[in-house]
Design a protein around this motif. Structure first.
Motif, PDB file in Angstrom:
ATOM      1  N   ILE A 127      50.260  34.854  36.139  1.00 50.93           N
ATOM      2  CA  ILE A 127      51.070  34.003  36.209  1.00 50.93           C
ATOM      3  C   ILE A 127      51.911  33.427  35.296  1.00 50.93           C
ATOM      4  O   ILE A 127      51.414  33.158  34.124  1.00 50.93           O
ATOM      5  CB  ILE A 127      51.162  32.655  36.973  1.00 50.93           C
ATOM      6  CG1 ILE A 127      49.870  33.431  38.389  1.00 50.93           C
ATOM      7  CG2 ILE A 127      51.469  31.817  37.836  1.00 50.93           C
ATOM      8  CD1 ILE A 127      49.375  31.767  39.179  1.00 50.93           C
ATOM      9  N   ARG A 140      45.672  38.210  38.093  1.00 53.02           N
ATOM     10  CA  ARG A 140      46.745  38.404  38.171  1.00 53.02           C
ATOM     11  C   ARG A 140      47.342  37.634  37.226  1.00 53.02           C
ATOM     12  O   ARG A 140      46.997  36.510  36.782  1.00 53.02           O
ATOM     13  CB  ARG A 140      47.273  37.810  39.907  1.00 53.02           C
ATOM     14  CG  ARG A 140      47.722  36.353  40.267  1.00 53.02           C
ATOM     15  CD  ARG A 140      47.866  36.185  41.284  1.00 53.02           C
ATOM     16  NE  ARG A 140      48.096  34.592  41.930  1.00 53.02           N
ATOM     17  CZ  ARG A 140      48.622  33.799  42.617  1.00 53.02           C
ATOM     18  NH1 ARG A 140      49.783  35.051  42.803  1.00 53.02           N
ATOM     19  NH2 ARG A 140      48.505  32.944  43.062  1.00 53.02           N
ATOM     20  N   THR A 189      44.753  47.137  32.327  1.00 52.29           N
ATOM     21  CA  THR A 189      45.470  45.959  33.098  1.00 52.29           C
ATOM     22  C   THR A 189      46.746  47.221  33.422  1.00 52.29           C
ATOM     23  O   THR A 189      46.769  48.587  32.799  1.00 52.29           O
ATOM     24  CB  THR A 189      46.169  45.548  32.055  1.00 52.29           C
ATOM     25  OG1 THR A 189      47.825  44.929  31.897  1.00 52.29           O
ATOM     26  CG2 THR A 189      47.037  46.343  30.515  1.00 52.29           C
ATOM     27  N   THR A 190      47.427  46.855  34.925  1.00 53.42           N
ATOM     28  CA  THR A 190      48.825  47.669  35.142  1.00 53.42           C
ATOM     29  C   THR A 190      50.187  48.080  34.013  1.00 53.42           C
ATOM     30  O   THR A 190      50.753  49.067  34.453  1.00 53.42           O
ATOM     31  CB  THR A 190      49.148  47.248  36.664  1.00 53.42           C
ATOM     32  OG1 THR A 190      49.461  46.276  35.874  1.00 53.42           O
ATOM     33  CG2 THR A 190      48.143  47.506  37.032  1.00 53.42           C
ATOM     34  N   LYS A 194      39.249  41.305  39.787  1.00 54.39           N
ATOM     35  CA  LYS A 194      41.166  41.297  39.750  1.00 54.39           C
ATOM     36  C   LYS A 194      41.975  40.317  39.008  1.00 54.39           C
ATOM     37  O   LYS A 194      41.399  38.794  40.022  1.00 54.39           O
ATOM     38  CB  LYS A 194      41.766  42.281  41.168  1.00 54.39           C
ATOM     39  CG  LYS A 194      41.326  43.482  41.138  1.00 54.39           C
ATOM     40  CD  LYS A 194      42.339  43.792  41.831  1.00 54.39           C
ATOM     41  CE  LYS A 194      41.463  44.886  42.940  1.00 54.39           C
ATOM     42  NZ  LYS A 194      42.355  45.707  43.931  1.00 54.39           N
ATOM     43  N   GLU A 207      43.817  33.162  37.071  1.00 55.92           N
ATOM     44  CA  GLU A 207      44.342  33.956  37.108  1.00 55.92           C
ATOM     45  C   GLU A 207      44.964  34.017  35.328  1.00 55.92           C
ATOM     46  O   GLU A 207      44.165  32.423  34.442  1.00 55.92           O
ATOM     47  CB  GLU A 207      45.373  33.255  37.782  1.00 55.92           C
ATOM     48  CG  GLU A 207      45.138  32.628  39.356  1.00 55.92           C
ATOM     49  CD  GLU A 207      45.852  32.318  39.913  1.00 55.92           C
ATOM     50  OE1 GLU A 207      46.460  30.903  39.223  1.00 55.92           O
ATOM     51  OE2 GLU A 207      45.999  32.683  40.938  1.00 55.92           O
ATOM     52  N   GLN A 253      58.964  35.624  38.298  1.00 57.13           N
ATOM     53  CA  GLN A 253      57.591  36.308  39.191  1.00 57.13           C
ATOM     54  C   GLN A 253      57.235  37.093  38.037  1.00 57.13           C
ATOM     55  O   GLN A 253      57.903  38.647  37.870  1.00 57.13           O
ATOM     56  CB  GLN A 253      57.948  36.760  40.372  1.00 57.13           C
ATOM     57  CG  GLN A 253      58.169  36.001  41.604  1.00 57.13           C
ATOM     58  CD  GLN A 253      57.236  34.210  41.687  1.00 57.13           C
ATOM     59  OE1 GLN A 253      55.727  35.227  41.527  1.00 57.13           O
ATOM     60  NE2 GLN A 253      57.750  33.088  41.799  1.00 57.13           N
ATOM     61  N   CYS A 254      55.786  37.878  38.307  1.00 61.79           N
ATOM     62  CA  CYS A 254      55.238  38.834  37.694  1.00 61.79           C
ATOM     63  C   CYS A 254      54.181  39.255  38.076  1.00 61.79           C
ATOM     64  O   CYS A 254      53.589  38.587  38.741  1.00 61.79           O
ATOM     65  CB  CYS A 254      54.578  37.871  36.296  1.00 61.79           C
ATOM     66  SG  CYS A 254      53.843  39.503  35.370  1.00 61.79           S
ATOM     67  N   LYS A 255      53.914  41.071  38.628  1.00 67.22           N
ATOM     68  CA  LYS A 255      53.646  41.783  38.953  1.00 67.22           C
ATOM     69  C   LYS A 255      52.208  42.243  39.027  1.00 67.22           C
ATOM     70  O   LYS A 255      51.500  43.434  38.621  1.00 67.22           O
ATOM     71  CB  LYS A 255      54.597  42.422  40.164  1.00 67.22           C
ATOM     72  CG  LYS A 255      55.280  42.288  41.109  1.00 67.22           C
ATOM     73  CD  LYS A 255      56.166  43.159  41.674  1.00 67.22           C
ATOM     74  CE  LYS A 255      56.979  42.955  42.306  1.00 67.22           C
ATOM     75  NZ  LYS A 255      58.309  43.913  43.145  1.00 67.22           N
ATOM     76  N   ASP A 256      52.365  42.018  37.570  1.00 64.90           N
ATOM     77  CA  ASP A 256      51.296  42.677  36.438  1.00 64.90           C
ATOM     78  C   ASP A 256      49.992  41.938  36.863  1.00 64.90           C
ATOM     79  O   ASP A 256      49.551  41.221  37.553  1.00 64.90           O
ATOM     80  CB  ASP A 256      51.505  41.839  35.376  1.00 64.90           C
ATOM     81  CG  ASP A 256      53.370  42.775  34.363  1.00 64.90           C
ATOM     82  OD1 ASP A 256      53.066  43.340  34.933  1.00 64.90           O
ATOM     83  OD2 ASP A 256      53.350  42.099  33.502  1.00 64.90           O
ATOM     84  N   LYS A 257      49.182  42.766  36.397  1.00 65.12           N
ATOM     85  CA  LYS A 257      47.237  42.732  37.155  1.00 65.12           C
ATOM     86  C   LYS A 257      46.362  43.438  36.438  1.00 65.12           C
ATOM     87  O   LYS A 257      47.026  44.595  35.636  1.00 65.12           O
ATOM     88  CB  LYS A 257      46.987  43.119  38.644  1.00 65.12           C
ATOM     89  CG  LYS A 257      47.591  42.076  39.586  1.00 65.12           C
ATOM     90  CD  LYS A 257      47.415  43.216  40.638  1.00 65.12           C
ATOM     91  CE  LYS A 257      48.052  42.497  41.912  1.00 65.12           C
ATOM     92  NZ  LYS A 257      49.353  42.357  42.178  1.00 65.12           N
TER      93      LYS A 257
END
Length: 238
Positions: free
Chosen positions: A124, A122, A44-45, A120, A13, A82-86
């Motif tokens: 954090i 994520r 990356t997203t 993938k 991660e 909280q992070c939603k990036d991936k």
């Protein structure tokens, strides 16, 4: 560690010690576990938020390569941290002797029949490391231990003793204040009783004075009357 057929990836991660208005970097280590050249590409997203160097490259056989991911300075903290990036790391076997200049987008096209390994990752956010506690002024080695605060917030050493003493002093002062209030209340009640007693005595004194003044007046009238009768008797005889 993420173990693939071509590359092993460490860490699993992307952890960023989040701080406002500060660029933060995280390193990925790619290990080629084959005897082939392996080309990779990082996506990356949220490409505007992150900078990846290198975002494409070739890992030599049985070698490693570091990829640095830098998060741009952020003006606001995300809700609940909280992070939603991936991130997506793609890898594929390249031709012998291939370099980063030889990498093309077509190499990672699955529809063209290429075997592409994907991983993938994520993002954090973690709390930044806390700086060491400053040494209190005047403290020396071998000196008397100073009070400190433990992780659960409990006091220890001199601070605990000071807090206990302050509590006792406060308790004693409170007891003294209650005793003083009780004493003042008793003195007030005593003063009221004395005042009432003095009023009663004053009323009695006024009554006695009135009676004495009334007795003197009657006696005076009687004496005047007797004198008048006597004078009248003398005048008649004369």
């Amino acid at each position: 560690m993420i173990m693939g057929e071509l590359l092993d990836i460490e860490p699993t991660e992307l952890k960023f010690p989040f701080e406002l208005r500060k660029q933060i970097s995280c390193t990925l280590e790619l290990s080629n576990k084959t005897d082939n050249h392996v080309a990779f590409k990082v996506k990356t997203t949220n490409p505007k938020k992150y900078c990846v160097r290198p975002n494409t490259g070739v890992v030599l056989p049985r070698a490693t390569c570091d990829v640095i991911v830098t998060m741009q300075a952020q003006k606001e903290a995300p809700p609940d941290m909280q992070c939603k990036d991936k991130f997506l790391l793609q890898s594929v076997i390249a031709s012998p002797g291939a370099t980063a200049k030889d990498i093309t987008a077509e190499m990672f096209n699955k529809e063209a029949g290429h075997v592409v390994e994907e991983c993938k990752l994520r993002v954090i956010y973690v709390s930044p490391p806390q700086p060491p506690s400053p040494v209190p002024e005047g403290s020396e080695e071998g000196g008397s231990p100073r009070g400190s605060v433990s992780e659960n917030g409990a006091l220890s050493g001199m601070e605990s003793s000071t807090a206990t003493k302050a509590f006792v002093d406060s308790h004693d002062k409170s007891a003294e204040a209650r005793a003083l209030i009780s004493k003042l209340t008793e003195e007030k009640n005593s003063a009221i009783q004395q005042n009432n007693k003095l009023r009663q005595e004053l009323e009695l004194l006024k009554r006695e004075t009135g009676r004495r003044q009334g007795g003197v007046s009657i006696l005076f009238v009687i004496i005047v009357g007797l004198i008048g009768i006597f004078l009248g008797y003398i005048i008649k005889k004369a």
